[in-house]
Design a protein around this motif. Sequence first.
Motif, short mmCIF file in Angstrom:
data_model
loop_
_atom_site.label_atom_id
_atom_site.label_comp_id
_atom_site.label_asym_id
_atom_site.label_seq_id
_atom_site.Cartn_x
_atom_site.Cartn_y
_atom_site.Cartn_z
N THR A 293 0.81 -1.22 0.00
CA THR A 293 0.00 0.00 0.00
C THR A 293 0.85 1.27 0.00
O THR A 293 0.31 2.37 -0.16
N MET A 294 2.15 1.13 0.20
CA MET A 294 3.07 2.27 0.09
C MET A 294 3.30 2.54 -1.39
O MET A 294 4.08 1.86 -2.06
N GLU A 295 2.60 3.51 -1.93
CA GLU A 295 2.64 3.78 -3.37
C GLU A 295 3.82 4.67 -3.77
O GLU A 295 4.45 4.46 -4.81
N GLU A 296 4.10 5.68 -2.95
CA GLU A 296 5.21 6.59 -3.22
C GLU A 296 5.76 7.12 -1.91
O GLU A 296 5.06 7.12 -0.88
N CYS A 297 7.00 7.57 -1.95
CA CYS A 297 7.62 8.21 -0.81
C CYS A 297 8.60 9.23 -1.35
O CYS A 297 9.32 8.97 -2.32
N PHE A 298 8.62 10.42 -0.75
CA PHE A 298 9.54 11.45 -1.22
C PHE A 298 9.86 12.43 -0.09
O PHE A 298 9.09 12.60 0.85
N GLY A 299 11.03 13.06 -0.23
CA GLY A 299 11.43 14.09 0.70
C GLY A 299 11.25 15.46 0.07
O GLY A 299 11.22 15.59 -1.16
N THR A 300 11.12 16.48 0.90
CA THR A 300 11.00 17.85 0.41
C THR A 300 11.98 18.75 1.17
O THR A 300 12.18 18.60 2.37
N GLY A 301 12.59 19.67 0.44
CA GLY A 301 13.51 20.61 1.08
C GLY A 301 14.02 21.61 0.06
O GLY A 301 13.94 21.38 -1.15
N THR A 302 14.56 22.71 0.53
CA THR A 302 15.07 23.73 -0.38
C THR A 302 16.17 23.18 -1.26
O THR A 302 16.21 23.43 -2.47
N ALA A 303 17.11 22.43 -0.68
CA ALA A 303 18.27 21.98 -1.43
C ALA A 303 17.89 21.02 -2.54
O ALA A 303 18.30 21.18 -3.70
N ALA A 304 17.10 20.00 -2.21
CA ALA A 304 16.75 18.97 -3.20
C ALA A 304 15.42 19.25 -3.90
O ALA A 304 15.12 18.62 -4.91
N VAL A 305 14.61 20.15 -3.38
CA VAL A 305 13.25 20.45 -3.81
C VAL A 305 12.36 19.24 -3.52
O VAL A 305 11.71 19.16 -2.49
N ILE A 306 12.33 18.29 -4.44
CA ILE A 306 11.62 17.03 -4.25
C ILE A 306 12.60 15.90 -4.51
O ILE A 306 13.26 15.87 -5.54
N SER A 307 12.71 14.97 -3.56
CA SER A 307 13.64 13.86 -3.72
C SER A 307 12.89 12.54 -3.56
O SER A 307 12.44 12.20 -2.46
N PRO A 308 12.71 11.77 -4.65
CA PRO A 308 12.01 10.49 -4.52
C PRO A 308 12.81 9.50 -3.70
O PRO A 308 14.04 9.49 -3.75
N VAL A 309 12.11 8.69 -2.93
CA VAL A 309 12.73 7.65 -2.11
C VAL A 309 12.42 6.30 -2.74
O VAL A 309 11.25 5.97 -2.96
N GLY A 310 13.47 5.54 -3.01
CA GLY A 310 13.28 4.24 -3.65
C GLY A 310 13.37 3.06 -2.71
O GLY A 310 12.99 1.94 -3.06
N GLU A 311 13.88 3.31 -1.49
CA GLU A 311 13.96 2.23 -0.50
C GLU A 311 14.04 2.82 0.90
O GLU A 311 14.75 3.80 1.13
N LEU A 312 13.32 2.22 1.82
CA LEU A 312 13.44 2.50 3.25
C LEU A 312 13.97 1.26 3.94
O LEU A 312 13.60 0.13 3.56
N ARG A 313 14.81 1.46 4.95
CA ARG A 313 15.28 0.32 5.73
C ARG A 313 15.12 0.61 7.21
O ARG A 313 15.55 1.65 7.71
N PHE A 314 14.48 -0.32 7.89
CA PHE A 314 14.34 -0.23 9.34
C PHE A 314 14.79 -1.55 9.95
O PHE A 314 14.13 -2.58 9.80
N GLY A 315 15.94 -1.54 10.59
CA GLY A 315 16.50 -2.79 11.11
C GLY A 315 16.80 -3.73 9.96
O GLY A 315 17.51 -3.39 9.00
N ASP A 316 16.21 -4.91 10.01
CA ASP A 316 16.41 -5.89 8.94
C ASP A 316 15.35 -5.79 7.86
O ASP A 316 15.38 -6.55 6.87
N ASP A 317 14.38 -4.91 8.04
CA ASP A 317 13.30 -4.76 7.06
C ASP A 317 13.70 -3.76 5.98
O ASP A 317 13.96 -2.59 6.26
N ARG A 318 13.76 -4.24 4.75
CA ARG A 318 14.03 -3.38 3.60
C ARG A 318 12.74 -3.25 2.80
O ARG A 318 12.10 -4.25 2.47
N MET A 319 12.38 -2.01 2.50
CA MET A 319 11.11 -1.74 1.82
C MET A 319 11.36 -1.01 0.52
O MET A 319 11.47 0.22 0.50
N PRO A 320 11.47 -1.73 -0.61
CA PRO A 320 11.60 -1.05 -1.90
C PRO A 320 10.28 -0.36 -2.26
O PRO A 320 9.20 -0.85 -1.93
N ILE A 321 10.40 0.79 -2.92
CA ILE A 321 9.22 1.59 -3.25
C ILE A 321 9.28 1.98 -4.71
O ILE A 321 10.27 2.53 -5.19
N GLY A 322 8.21 1.69 -5.44
CA GLY A 322 8.07 2.16 -6.81
C GLY A 322 8.98 1.52 -7.83
O GLY A 322 9.17 2.08 -8.92
#
Length: 356
Positions: A293-322
């Motif tokens: 159900t995680m369809e998209e993930c992105f960061g926002t900031g002045t430096a990068a403007v919009i930065s798409p996230v292709g993977e999150l990792r929490f401990g041993d859990d790797r979550m590829p996105i998109g």
Amino acid sequence: MQNIRIEKTTCPKEKPGNDNPLTFGTIFTDHMFEMDYEVGKGWYDPRVVPYHKLEMEPSCMVFHYGQEMFEGLKAYKTEDERVLLFRPDKNIERANRSNSRLCIPEIPEDVFLDALKAVVNVDQDWIPTKPGTSLYIRPFVIATDPFLGVRPSYTYKFMIILSPVGAYYASGLNPVKIWIEDEYVRAVKGGIGEAKTGGNYVASLASQVKAHDEGYSQVLWLDGVHRKYIEEVGAMNIFFKINGVVVTPDLNGSILPGVTRNSVISLCKEWGIPVEERQISVDEIVKAGKNGTMEECFGTGTAAVISPVGELRFGDDRMPIGGGKIGELTQKFYDTITGIQLGEISGPEGWIVEVK
């Protein structure tokens, strides 16, 4: 305000060529803005002068107690040679909130805006025009009292320096990999997490090094109390699109109120896209990453403007996105905001200020 004194350099630097890639934050223009403060006198002597080294006492309070604030925004040049700032009022507003929290005297909004316009106008020939480039603007205030005691300084220096830049991340608009931190914390409610000050960033370095060693570009922080709720990325605010709804952590006192964050939320409302500012647990993110159900993930900031996230990792859990590709909505946000910044798209009233 007082007239801004302008002293132009007699030894201009060589500007980077259009064919040379611009590494973020490594090249600086010919001039800078300076203004001083004394208790009982206020802010005085605003001036644009040649970029120069600072001569300061080793006992200056900024070196010992970290009383300093900084900001970041950008200038852009349009095809018809107009010079534009993107929502500078929001940066000025945030700067003064930071100043207030750090016991630094606030800078009158009109004085701040005039300073931005003056130094950018003098160095406007440094604004790069290749796609993905801009002139990064770094205003900052430092405490200058030569005193080894813990109290607010009685004197300060306000400066603005400029840097022609390319993409913040070497990968450009390609999705980055984000490490969710579960050991260190960045800030807590009641602290200085919502102020833009160096203490928040130096606190992130140990985790940042760890993440880089594992092949991740940035760190996503959890709250400092429960170690459970999503806060922000080291250099960005964070957004998730889950089941058609755009969600982002609410501003709880330890999260920096990003200007691009605010812009994305405003665009969601304008476009009729469901958007929620709320508490988000890391368990919810892991679950959405695993069940699709995680369809998209992105960061926002002045430096990068919009930065798409292709993977999150929490401990041993790797979550590829998109599937390693930028999401459709993420791309739309990037195209729209950069289009407004470049004067190619009409944005909401007041989002663009022309430098004259």
